[in-house]
Structure formats: C-alpha cells, structure tokens
Scaffold this active site. Structure first.
Site, PDB file in Angstrom:
ATOM      1  N   ARG A 192      80.862 123.749 118.724  1.00  0.00           N
ATOM      2  CA  ARG A 192      80.981 123.324 119.931  1.00  0.00           C
ATOM      3  C   ARG A 192      79.591 122.259 120.351  1.00  0.00           C
ATOM      4  O   ARG A 192      79.606 121.221 120.644  1.00  0.00           O
ATOM      5  CB  ARG A 192      81.101 124.266 120.837  1.00  0.00           C
ATOM      6  CG  ARG A 192      80.998 123.789 122.380  1.00  0.00           C
ATOM      7  CD  ARG A 192      81.338 124.826 123.447  1.00  0.00           C
ATOM      8  NE  ARG A 192      81.298 124.291 124.742  1.00  0.00           N
ATOM      9  CZ  ARG A 192      81.892 124.773 125.924  1.00  0.00           C
ATOM     10  NH1 ARG A 192      82.796 125.680 125.593  1.00  0.00           N
ATOM     11  NH2 ARG A 192      81.619 124.219 127.065  1.00  0.00           N
TER      12      ARG A 192
ATOM     13  N   ASP B   7      80.690 128.990 108.486  1.00  0.00           N
ATOM     14  CA  ASP B   7      82.133 128.331 108.637  1.00  0.00           C
ATOM     15  C   ASP B   7      83.183 129.480 108.381  1.00  0.00           C
ATOM     16  O   ASP B   7      83.298 129.621 107.163  1.00  0.00           O
ATOM     17  CB  ASP B   7      82.250 127.105 108.151  1.00  0.00           C
ATOM     18  CG  ASP B   7      83.474 126.511 108.776  1.00  0.00           C
ATOM     19  OD1 ASP B   7      84.502 127.145 109.244  1.00  0.00           O
ATOM     20  OD2 ASP B   7      83.607 125.083 108.559  1.00  0.00           O
TER      21      ASP B   7
ATOM     22  N   THR C 242      95.690 131.434 125.427  1.00  0.00           N
ATOM     23  CA  THR C 242      95.546 130.657 126.757  1.00  0.00           C
ATOM     24  C   THR C 242      96.723 130.664 127.502  1.00  0.00           C
ATOM     25  O   THR C 242      97.857 130.408 127.041  1.00  0.00           O
ATOM     26  CB  THR C 242      94.860 129.153 126.328  1.00  0.00           C
ATOM     27  OG1 THR C 242      95.188 128.279 127.458  1.00  0.00           O
ATOM     28  CG2 THR C 242      95.720 128.473 125.238  1.00  0.00           C
TER      29      THR C 242
ATOM     30  N   SER D  97      98.743 120.349 125.202  1.00  0.00           N
ATOM     31  CA  SER D  97      97.963 119.391 124.475  1.00  0.00           C
ATOM     32  C   SER D  97      97.950 119.882 123.078  1.00  0.00           C
ATOM     33  O   SER D  97      98.292 120.889 122.900  1.00  0.00           O
ATOM     34  CB  SER D  97      96.301 119.598 125.121  1.00  0.00           C
ATOM     35  OG  SER D  97      95.720 120.930 124.626  1.00  0.00           O
TER      36      SER D  97
ATOM     37  N   TYR E 261      95.145 121.120 121.593  1.00  0.00           N
ATOM     38  CA  TYR E 261      94.427 122.501 121.486  1.00  0.00           C
ATOM     39  C   TYR E 261      95.397 123.610 121.889  1.00  0.00           C
ATOM     40  O   TYR E 261      95.359 124.558 121.350  1.00  0.00           O
ATOM     41  CB  TYR E 261      93.360 122.201 122.573  1.00  0.00           C
ATOM     42  CG  TYR E 261      92.927 123.472 122.949  1.00  0.00           C
ATOM     43  CD1 TYR E 261      92.192 124.524 122.125  1.00  0.00           C
ATOM     44  CD2 TYR E 261      93.203 124.107 124.323  1.00  0.00           C
ATOM     45  CE1 TYR E 261      91.932 125.783 122.644  1.00  0.00           C
ATOM     46  CE2 TYR E 261      92.883 125.311 124.833  1.00  0.00           C
ATOM     47  CZ  TYR E 261      92.198 126.098 123.854  1.00  0.00           C
ATOM     48  OH  TYR E 261      91.792 127.290 124.348  1.00  0.00           O
ATOM     49  N   HIS E 262      95.926 123.574 122.994  1.00  0.00           N
ATOM     50  CA  HIS E 262      96.905 124.455 123.247  1.00  0.00           C
ATOM     51  C   HIS E 262      98.105 125.025 122.428  1.00  0.00           C
ATOM     52  O   HIS E 262      98.430 125.893 122.366  1.00  0.00           O
ATOM     53  CB  HIS E 262      97.743 124.192 124.851  1.00  0.00           C
ATOM     54  CG  HIS E 262      96.642 124.115 125.902  1.00  0.00           C
ATOM     55  ND1 HIS E 262      96.304 122.826 126.366  1.00  0.00           N
ATOM     56  CD2 HIS E 262      96.137 125.108 126.692  1.00  0.00           C
ATOM     57  CE1 HIS E 262      95.316 123.180 127.343  1.00  0.00           C
ATOM     58  NE2 HIS E 262      95.274 124.490 127.652  1.00  0.00           N
TER      59      HIS E 262
ATOM     60  N   LYS F 138      96.955 126.930 119.849  1.00  0.00           N
ATOM     61  CA  LYS F 138      97.001 128.673 120.048  1.00  0.00           C
ATOM     62  C   LYS F 138      98.193 129.100 120.010  1.00  0.00           C
ATOM     63  O   LYS F 138      98.609 130.287 119.715  1.00  0.00           O
ATOM     64  CB  LYS F 138      96.255 128.531 121.506  1.00  0.00           C
ATOM     65  CG  LYS F 138      94.943 127.990 121.728  1.00  0.00           C
ATOM     66  CD  LYS F 138      93.988 128.785 121.168  1.00  0.00           C
ATOM     67  CE  LYS F 138      93.199 129.689 122.064  1.00  0.00           C
ATOM     68  NZ  LYS F 138      92.030 130.416 121.443  1.00  0.00           N
TER      69      LYS F 138
ATOM     70  N   THR G 259      86.949 114.388 140.692  1.00  0.00           N
ATOM     71  CA  THR G 259      88.214 114.083 139.983  1.00  0.00           C
ATOM     72  C   THR G 259      89.481 114.783 139.907  1.00  0.00           C
ATOM     73  O   THR G 259      89.553 115.563 139.012  1.00  0.00           O
ATOM     74  CB  THR G 259      87.663 113.466 138.722  1.00  0.00           C
ATOM     75  OG1 THR G 259      87.161 114.846 138.005  1.00  0.00           O
ATOM     76  CG2 THR G 259      86.773 112.400 138.641  1.00  0.00           C
ATOM     77  N   VAL G 260      90.314 114.548 140.880  1.00  0.00           N
ATOM     78  CA  VAL G 260      91.612 115.201 140.915  1.00  0.00           C
ATOM     79  C   VAL G 260      92.637 114.332 140.289  1.00  0.00           C
ATOM     80  O   VAL G 260      92.670 113.122 140.568  1.00  0.00           O
ATOM     81  CB  VAL G 260      92.105 115.404 142.402  1.00  0.00           C
ATOM     82  CG1 VAL G 260      93.598 115.943 142.191  1.00  0.00           C
ATOM     83  CG2 VAL G 260      91.259 116.314 143.037  1.00  0.00           C
ATOM     84  N   TYR G 261      93.285 114.903 139.159  1.00  0.00           N
ATOM     85  CA  TYR G 261      94.290 113.958 138.338  1.00  0.00           C
ATOM     86  C   TYR G 261      95.546 113.990 138.985  1.00  0.00           C
ATOM     87  O   TYR G 261      96.119 115.118 138.999  1.00  0.00           O
ATOM     88  CB  TYR G 261      94.204 114.601 136.947  1.00  0.00           C
ATOM     89  CG  TYR G 261      92.947 114.661 136.122  1.00  0.00           C
ATOM     90  CD1 TYR G 261      91.899 113.946 136.355  1.00  0.00           C
ATOM     91  CD2 TYR G 261      92.892 115.487 135.078  1.00  0.00           C
ATOM     92  CE1 TYR G 261      90.815 113.831 135.750  1.00  0.00           C
ATOM     93  CE2 TYR G 261      91.917 115.517 134.096  1.00  0.00           C
ATOM     94  CZ  TYR G 261      90.796 114.697 134.340  1.00  0.00           C
ATOM     95  OH  TYR G 261      89.482 114.781 133.751  1.00  0.00           O
TER      96      TYR G 261
END
Lengths: 375, 375
Positions: free
Chosen positions: A24, A63, A133, A168, A170-171, A174, A242-244
C-alpha cells in the site's frame, strides 16, 4: 489494518508475527497520494510498541506471492491462526488502468492461494481468517443473509453461498478469494472464517491512543481513502464533500475498534475443521447522503462550513436501492459495537484540524472513472 | 478444441486466426503423458488445411498472459468475435501439486483478464465467447437453470448468476472467469457468451474425417483424458474401466461435432452489448456407470472383454446425487444434436484399435488424489 490488529492481539495476550511487503505504501507513492500523517516502518513501530507494552512482534518483510518467502515465514513462525489482509485493498485503484487491475488480480489471488497452500503444508489445523467485504454482495433486491442462502426452487431446496455480484475489480477479487477458500475447505478440510467487512472509519484504538507513530494510515484521497475519512478531511480542508450521484448508496460501516474486536473474536472462537464460517462485519448502515449530513453538522460546531457537492458518479453503481443485510453472528460471539456518534466524528475532525497544514488539496479528487479509456 | 473450431469456422465461410502457446502439449510432456495419435504443430496443420480447403488460417504462437503479445495479435488481426479457449483445461492436473495449481490459477485468470482488456481497447463491439463448464455448477439439489436463477426470498425477488460451487481448482478458475466477465459486462458494456460445456467425447468432425493430421488430441490418461475417451482406450488396452467410487456421478455430455456447432451458433448470433448470455452446452446426461456399461457392451461386439473396476474415488465429489440441468438455449439457436449412439462408440473403438500399438498402459491411471500430500 495489519498493524493495529497486531497490537490489539498482543495486548490481549496473543503471540503475533506480522508479514508485509509495504504494497500500500508503495502504491501510494506511485500514485502520488499519502496518508494525512506519515507513519514509521514496521520494524520501527515494533520497537515503539515493545517499549510501551513489553510485547515483541517479529516482522517479516517480503511478498507472499513468492512461495519461497511464505514457506520461510511459516517455518519460522507456525501459527495457530492467521489473519489474511495481504490484498490490494482499494476499489478505485483496481479500476485505474490495466496495470493496476492486473496487479490487483495477481496479488490478491496469489497471496490467497499461497496462504492456503502454506496452511495445508505447515499447520493444517490453523484457522484462516480472511477479510472479505460486504461489497462482494453488491446491492441485491433481497435481504443479504450472513454468507449463505437457502434457495427453494421448483419444490427442492439447496443452501448456497449467498450469490455475489460486485461493483469493482477489487471487490471481484474478494469474491474469487471466497471461491478459492470454499473449494479448499471442502477438498482439504481447512477451517476458514470470512469476515465480510463494511468500510471502516476512525483512527484511534485502545492501543494507539496518544501515540501518533502507532496510528494506521488515514488516506483522504479518492484512491485509498474510505468515504467517512475522506469527508472529514474534506470538511477541514474547505473542500466540498464529494457525494457521488444521488448519494443514496447505502453500506454497512464500522469503527476501527470494532474491526479489531471482530478479528480477535473470530480468532479466539475458531471455525470448525471443514467449515467456511461467514460473518457480515459492520455495525450500522448509512447512505452517503447521511454521512455527508452528519459530517456537515458536526463540522459546523467547529465553525467549519462544509458544502455538499453532488457530482457525477465516476463509479457504476445503484444510487438508490434496497439494502438490508443481516449481521448477528459477531454480536453473538460477543461484539459490543462502538457506534458512529457525533463525539466520534468530532474526535476525527479534531485530529484532521491538528494536521490541517499537511492536507494536499490536489490529491482529494482526481476523477478516477470506472470506465475511462485508460483502462 | 481450438484447431477443430478454426477449421469448422473457415469451412462455414468465416475468416479466422488462431493463437496458441502449446500449453497443453507442454504440460503433457512434463507429466509424461501423450495423446493416442501425435499431431503436427499449428503451422504444419494450416498448410494441410489450406491445401484441402483453400482457407488460410494465420497462426500466432505466444502467451496470452503477456500483454505485449496479445496487443500485437489484436493489432494484426482485430476480430468481430473471439473464442477464448486459452485455459489450462484439466481438473486432475489442477489438483496435482502446488506448482500445477498456481499455473492453472495464474494462466486462466490472466488470459481472461487480458482478453477483456484487449477487447475493450481494440474491438469493444466484438463478442467474447468464453468456454465455461457445467462443472461450475457442481451437483446442487435443485434444477440447474441456464446460467441465471430467480430467487424469491422473504417476499422479495432478485435474479442472480446461478450459484456456483465446483469440485476442483480448474473448475473454480472457470467460476472466477465468470465473475470477471460479469464484472466487465456491467462496467464496460461488453458482449459475452459463456458456454457451460459438459465433457466432450469423440474425435471425428466434418473437417478432419480421413485426415489424421487434423485430429484433435485424444488423451486417454487420467490427467488430460475425459471419461468416455478414457474408457474407450481402456477397453481396447485390456485395462479395467476405472469407475471412481459408486459411479453415480452424472454429467451432461456432448459430441465434438456439437461443440463446434454450438460455438459457431454463438458467434453467428452474438449476445447484445452489456449482456452476459449463458448457455448450458451438452446434449445428454449420463452417469459414469451408464458410460462404462455402454462401452462394455459395444466393446464386446468387437470381442473385447472390458471389465469394470469400481475403485476408490481419488476425487472429492458426490457419487449419488440429483442432477437436472436445463439446456434449451442452444437448441433454440438451431443446434441439431448428435447423440451417443452405439455406432459412435463403435467408431471410437475402431479408431483406438487401429492405434492399439501406441497405447502406453502405464499412463492410464496413476492415482492423482484430490488431497494428496504433494499438494
């Protein structure tokens, strides 16, 4: 989450080692974003923590996609249980471009596979606690049960993993992790707990309070910052919240303190052999609009005038949807929730005000689009 | 499947290129197994096919997990549709050991991701036809619908991808492929057809009949051979037919000729933009016992005495289960099934008899266990 978890577990009497490749930190540098407060490296943190608590935490830097490294780690520290956080954790980063997508896919799948192979070889009775998640479920039009769903169909019945459909890459990685762990639970009789976590907010834990060098990262940028943390810093920086889109996007949230307790409860009460146990890990649901309103209100008590900006949604998601997820499993294990009170928001605003000079406004919002041509 | 598909599509008037890294040939060499009849390389095959049909098929040899290679392929031959077969295709190989598992995971996910990225960049309107597998569904206790399931739950309704739960890492990577394609169909408006194929049997197609150099691989070993092909060669070799466990394992099967027609029908009738279309691709269901009995019976007409051996199941699977999968989509597109008649079995036995001297009995069965210590 790794470092606060390690401190918390040692504070509760467990013997812990940490493994990290600073992915990260490295990605933040590459993308020119940084946490509000810089933090020391893990070796330095363990020295500080040992001086405060007396607990020594061995550190392995490497790693986990590299088998020779993970093999060496498991030989030198063979655990009774392990918490698998070793994933590229940011949805916007995973949608940034092809290179970022492939890194996310490769890292998240190969670390998970290597963790499974290492447990089979070195400690087949150890429990794997994997951070999933809530985003794996997406926003279905039916109640989200805790991991599993009984389906009645044409007069017959089958229990399935609750069907997943994420928004996404990323999700989606998972979801793939879950696929992989579910396979090997059945094939190799592993014991696994999957914690379907909602977005985490907050900075302070019982272990790090008053020790800034022990804080976790507070990213406020669009790539790595979670929504409440971002709103807090935006309010302090004088940037619109910042509301999307419509802002009706509703998710389950939890305080960082509750995350630590959930992980510890899962470790201290392991899943049975051959079982994939799944908990939905959040304490309250909020829409984005509700969070923006809450931050705006508390910010005003500090004399901050936080404007709310409804901007074009860079993501592809429902902005107005049904959302009713179950979450009783961790409460039954003994979780005592810390809810999002005005005091919690105020404490975070105070922290951001203290470090206001470090905020870099240009990294707050750069419009990473889910379907940009750079993908 | 790649080569017979390429011939079939050109025979039907399509312009086709093939891409291969010879992964299957290379893995067979590594594991010391080989098809019953050796086949020429793709460049040699295209020369033979061009002399017979007049159709030229460009060949690209390289690894689709390598972006610079796939980018070059798509620049030089930008398709209207593509068939993604570029996966490690064998369930037993995927469970052989850690190296084989990681190769399967990495290859199958990264080829799929690169295909998605290449289509987005070079031909966003092209349809991806992905070969899935009926094995993604496993053997649930409810009817298997064609890709999707309407779930009624607590008074509300949601359509989900039919929940998947596979019995090997290979099959699980195909679930992950589906996860990945379903994400990008929604995010990037791709058009995708997922063909959930059952085990394929047979050798002969309209294009290769009488041309052994154009046959597809007929593996009869435990790693890469499918069950009916294995039974045929076992019967000819005088090896007992290896039924795993009770033999009640039921699957949907199809003739190689039908596979080619299914793939062509999907290409000629593409899915809409933004749609993941799913077909269950098989024509009949059989239990392993039924297949063994059929082969035994037809073999006896050749004077072959095929013994049936019920051996300890090296896999982890239900040996006696409900199985009722839907399969109307491809019939509606015009598929005319070629069923498993005694004549089809006899033709395969004749082929195996002709090449009996090439059978290597030691590669027929080596007891690859799903949970061996070599994993």
């Amino acid at each position: 989450m790794g470092w606060p978890t390690a401190m918390h577990l040692t504070a509760k009497g467990h013997s812990v080692a940490v493994v990290d490749n600073y992915l990260r930190r490295s990605l933040c540098r590459q993308e020119n974003v940084e946490p509000l407060v810089d933090v020391p490296n893990l070796h330095q943190r363990t020295v500080i923590w040992e001086s405060l608590s007396g607990s020594h935490i061995p550190v392995f830097i490497g790693d986990l996609t590299d088998w020779s490294f993970i093999e060496d780690v498991f030989r030198r520290f063979t655990p009774d249980g392990l918490v698998h956080y070793a994933e590229q954790p940011a949805a916007p980063y995973s949608m940034l471009n092809r290179t970022a997508s492939m890194l996310t896919l490769r890292n998240n799948l190969e670390t998970t596979a290597n963790v499974i192979f290492a447990v089979k070889q070195f400690c087949p009775d150890a429990q794997i606690v994997k951070l999933g998640t809530m985003g794996e479920y997406g926003t279905p039009n039916i109640d989200i049960e805790e991991g599993w769903l009984d389906v009645d169909h044409k007069g017959r019945r089958q229990t399935f993993l609750f069907p997943r459909q994420a928004g996404s890459l990323y999700h989606t990685t998972k979801i793939m992790d879950t696929d992989l762990l579910w396979l090997y639970v059945r094939m190799w009789n592993l014991r696994v707990t999957d914690l379907m976590q909602g977005p985490v907010y907050g900075i302070f834990t019982d272990e790090n309070r008053d020790h800034e060098n022990l804080y976790s990262f507070l990213n406020y940028d669009e790539l790595f910052g979670t929504v409440l943390n971002r709103f807090i810093v935006q309010a302090v920086a004088g940037h619109p919240l910042t509301v999307y889109g419509k802002g009706g996007q509703t998710r389950g949230y939890l305080n960082i303190v509750d995350t630590l307790n959930c992980v510890r409860l899962a470790l201290e009460n392991p899943a049975q052999k051959g079982k994939l146990r799944i908990f939905n890990q959040f304490t309250e649901t909020f829409s984005v609009n509700q969070l923006a309103d809450r931050v705006q209100k508390v910010a005003s008590s500090f004399g901050l005038k936080a404007e709310i900006a409804r901007i074009e949604n860079p993501r592809k998601e429902s902005e107005d949807h049904y959302y009713n997820p179950e979450h009783t499993g961790l409460l039954e294990l003994g979780l005592e929730p810390h809810y999002l009170t005005d005091e919690v928001i105020a404490e975070m605003i105070e922290f951001a005000l203290k470090h206001k000079d470090k905020i870099r406004p240009e990294q707050i919002f750069r419009k990473v689009k889910w379907d940009s041509d750079s993908n």
